[in-house]
Scaffold this active site. Structure first.
Site, short mmCIF file in Angstrom:
data_model
loop_
_atom_site.label_atom_id
_atom_site.label_comp_id
_atom_site.label_asym_id
_atom_site.label_seq_id
_atom_site.Cartn_x
_atom_site.Cartn_y
_atom_site.Cartn_z
CG ASP A 110 5.54 0.01 -2.81
OD1 ASP A 110 5.15 1.19 -2.91
OD2 ASP A 110 4.78 -0.95 -2.58
CD GLU A 143 2.87 3.32 -6.24
OE1 GLU A 143 1.63 3.24 -6.17
OE2 GLU A 143 3.53 4.11 -5.55
CE LYS A 160 2.74 7.14 -3.31
NZ LYS A 160 2.95 5.67 -3.38
CG ASP A 176 -1.79 -0.30 -6.53
OD1 ASP A 176 -2.18 -0.52 -5.36
OD2 ASP A 176 -0.64 0.10 -6.78
P1 ADP Z 1 0.19 1.87 0.04
O1 ADP Z 1 0.88 1.33 -1.16
O2 ADP Z 1 -0.73 2.98 -0.29
O3 ADP Z 1 1.08 2.18 1.16
P2 ADP Z 1 -0.63 -0.82 0.64
O4 ADP Z 1 -0.75 -1.42 -0.69
O5 ADP Z 1 0.49 -1.23 1.48
O6 ADP Z 1 -0.75 0.75 0.55
O7 ADP Z 1 -2.00 -1.06 1.39
C1 ADP Z 1 -2.23 -0.54 2.63
C2 ADP Z 1 -3.70 -0.48 2.87
O8 ADP Z 1 -4.24 -1.79 2.79
C3 ADP Z 1 -4.03 0.06 4.24
O9 ADP Z 1 -5.11 0.97 4.13
C4 ADP Z 1 -4.42 -1.19 4.99
O10 ADP Z 1 -5.33 -0.91 6.04
C5 ADP Z 1 -5.07 -1.99 3.90
N1 ADP Z 1 -5.12 -3.43 4.18
C6 ADP Z 1 -4.09 -4.26 4.47
N2 ADP Z 1 -4.52 -5.50 4.71
C7 ADP Z 1 -5.88 -5.47 4.56
C8 ADP Z 1 -6.92 -6.44 4.69
N3 ADP Z 1 -6.66 -7.69 5.03
N4 ADP Z 1 -8.19 -6.05 4.46
C9 ADP Z 1 -8.47 -4.76 4.14
N5 ADP Z 1 -7.54 -3.80 4.02
C10 ADP Z 1 -6.25 -4.16 4.22
MG MG Z 2 1.21 0.66 -2.91
#
Ligand code: ADP
Ligand code: MG
Length: 512
Positions: free
Chosen positions: A8, A148, A70, A175
């Protein structure tokens, strides 16, 4: 032969998973003992530091740290400039891939050679191709690029599928990650998984919520202290880290303070730092981000409409992506759908689903056999003249199951004695060629000699698109039998020269 993994490659966090000897997907920990790694790179060529250390370096060295790459995948003109050099989004992504694969190999105690890499469902073929090239540049054999949400649904569905008693269910995956928003509706059956509708916005994610907190704090500091911090890169970098942390805490608390020391350039005595504190309540947060959430609500509606479905047709709503943890998301979904959404393994399920897809491609018999249907995200068409106006005629509609082939007859010339026609291939839904900012994704010509009056030649265009999104086009003059073919060699963001140079830089790079 080396192991196959699922990756991922996220906007903010990335993860690697593998299917174990019992057919179960597990996420491999990185060198810090974490299952996800920040998709952030600190540049000190030939040294490149990826992950948490790089993220923390944004405060001391904001100009040598790259995040959210990205969002720029596949953009031909986008380069990251650091020192004397310019780097493509593929190169930066490849550094992230190298680091997470390196760590995963250590955790696994085995070499990793092949990978399925995930992308947002809404990515265009050019963006997918750029991701493919990043994987290759990182030294991986890219088995497939998959969506995804499809990966998430596969990881979610596989247990039910394995237990054998599953009626076909319609599942909507919401998502909301760090930089992208994706919605997909899938049907999950006992041995099949099919995509029914896709939508999203690849420039909407948690980062936008962070940006709103940053602006809010800036405004409050301006109001209360008459100090403008907008120009100060280091303070903004520090504020960004604090804003993200506050946002996460707001998922569990009603109010969170952000404290900063800001230089007093506002006219007070000297250049001393002033401590400031801004309280952020969940109510205020919900209010100043309501339009962002509203955009996801609108896109949900669009995806249902596109699939010809109503909320009553949906059996399960899965929320994935870290930003789905914000309480406002579940509240909104429940309000519009009348259903309780499930927050399903939001950080890991995409990598796990990709690992399952890799195992399926490897014919691993420990994994329940599911046929995963992949679809075309955006329509493919050609530019034609209709009533004297250039128009896009869509030949393969979006959501067609891959691989697919379509032929369109009845094209002709528009000028007398025209000896060739130019075929311009477009990817997208609009009928207006002007609205395609990046222009056509491929152009080729068909010889239409001998000279004939306009409207006389009988031409056809056929498209084929394979599982990996490779697009082939054939144009034919039915009268003369002449044909012309094009395999759309998507270029990603880079020219060939640049790709070669970057391969060399990658060979010299020390990634940690
Ligand atoms: P990506 O796949 O785009 O890299 P993720 O699915 O890993 O993203 O999500 C990352 C995002 O989720 C970030 O913007 C992070 O700040 C947010 N995030 C993670 N935990 C929390 C939470 N507990 N509450 C709100 N936002 C969160
Ligand atoms: Mg993601």
């Amino acid at each position: 032969m080396g192991r196959s993994v699922g990756i991922d490659l996220g906007t903010t966090y990335s993860a690697v998973a593998v299917v174990d000897d019992f057919g179960k997907p597990i996420v491999l920990k990185n060198a810090d003992g974490q299952t996800t790694t920040p998709s952030v790179v600190f540049f000190d060529p030939p040294n490149f530091v990826v992950g948490e250390t790089a993220l923390q370096s944004t405060i001391s060295d904001p100009d040598r740290v790259v995040q959210f790459i990205k969002r720029f995948m596949g953009q031909a003109n986008f380069r990251v400039h650091i020192g004397e050099r310019a780097y493509s989004p593929e190169f930066v992504s490849a550094l992230i891939l190298r680091k997470i694969v390196q760590d995963a190999q250590n955790e696994l105690g085995d070499e990793i050679t092949r990978a399925v890499i995930t992308v947002p469902a809404y990515f265009t073929e050019t963006q997918r191709h750029a991701t493919f090239e990043a994987g290759q540049l990182a030294g991986l054999q890219v088995m497939r690029i998959i969506n995804e949400p499809t990966a998430a649904a596969l990881a979610y569905g596989i247990n039910r599928i394995a237990s054998g008693h599953i009626k076909e269910r319609k599942c909507l995956v919401y998502d909301l990650g760090g930089g992208t928003f994706d919605v997909t509706i899938l049907s999950v059956g006992s041995d099949q998984l099919n995509v029914l509708s896709i939508g999203g916005d690849h420039r909407l994610g948690g980062k936008d919520w962070d940006d709103r907190i940053i602006s809010y704090v800036e405004e409050q500091i301006k109001l209360e202290h008459n100090i403008d911090i907008g120009e100060d890169n280091e303070i903004i970098a520090e504020l960004r880290l604090k804003a993200t942390a506050a946002k996460r805490q707001l998922s569990g608390r009603q109010s969170v303070p952000i404290s900063l020391k800001v230089p007093n350039r506002g006219g007070g005595p000297g250049n001393q730092s002033v401590p400031v504190k801004v309280e952020i309540t969940r109510d205020a947060f919900n209010r100043f981000t309501a339009d962002l959430l509203g955009r996801t609500e609108m896109l949900l509606r669009a995806v249902l409409d596109k699939g010809g479905m109503l909320w009553s047709d949906i059996d399960d709503v899965l929320m994935v992506g870290g930003s789905s943890r914000m309480p406002m998301v579940a509240e909104m979904i429940e309000r519009v759908s009348g259903k309780k959404p499930t927050l399903h393994d939001p950080d890991e399920c995409v990598a796990k689903g990709a690992a399952l897809q890799a195992a399926l491609l490897d014919k691993d018999e420990h994994v329940p056999q599911v046929a995963v249907g992949h679809v075309l995200a955006h329509s493919l068409g050609v530019a034609v003249m209709a009533n004297g106006k250039p128009t896009i005629d869509h030949i393969i509609p979006s959501l067609s199951t891959l691989p697919c082939t379509q032929v369109r007859h009845g094209y002709t010339t528009t000028v007398d004695n025209q000896t060739f026609v130019q075929i311009r291939v477009y990817e997208g839904e609009s009928n207006d060629p002007e609205s395609y900012g990046k222009g056509p994704i491929g152009i080729f010509e068909l010889d239409t000699t001998p000279a004939r009056p306009k409207g006389r030649p009988n031409l056809s265009v056929a498209f084929r698109c394979d599982e990996n999104g490779r697009i082939m086009a054939v144009a034919k003059d039915r009268d003369t039998g002449r044909e012309s073919r094009l395999t759309i060699t998507l270029q990603g963001s880079r020219t060939t020269t640049e790709a070669n140079e970057e391969a060399q830089s990658m060979a010299d790079a020390i990634v940690s």
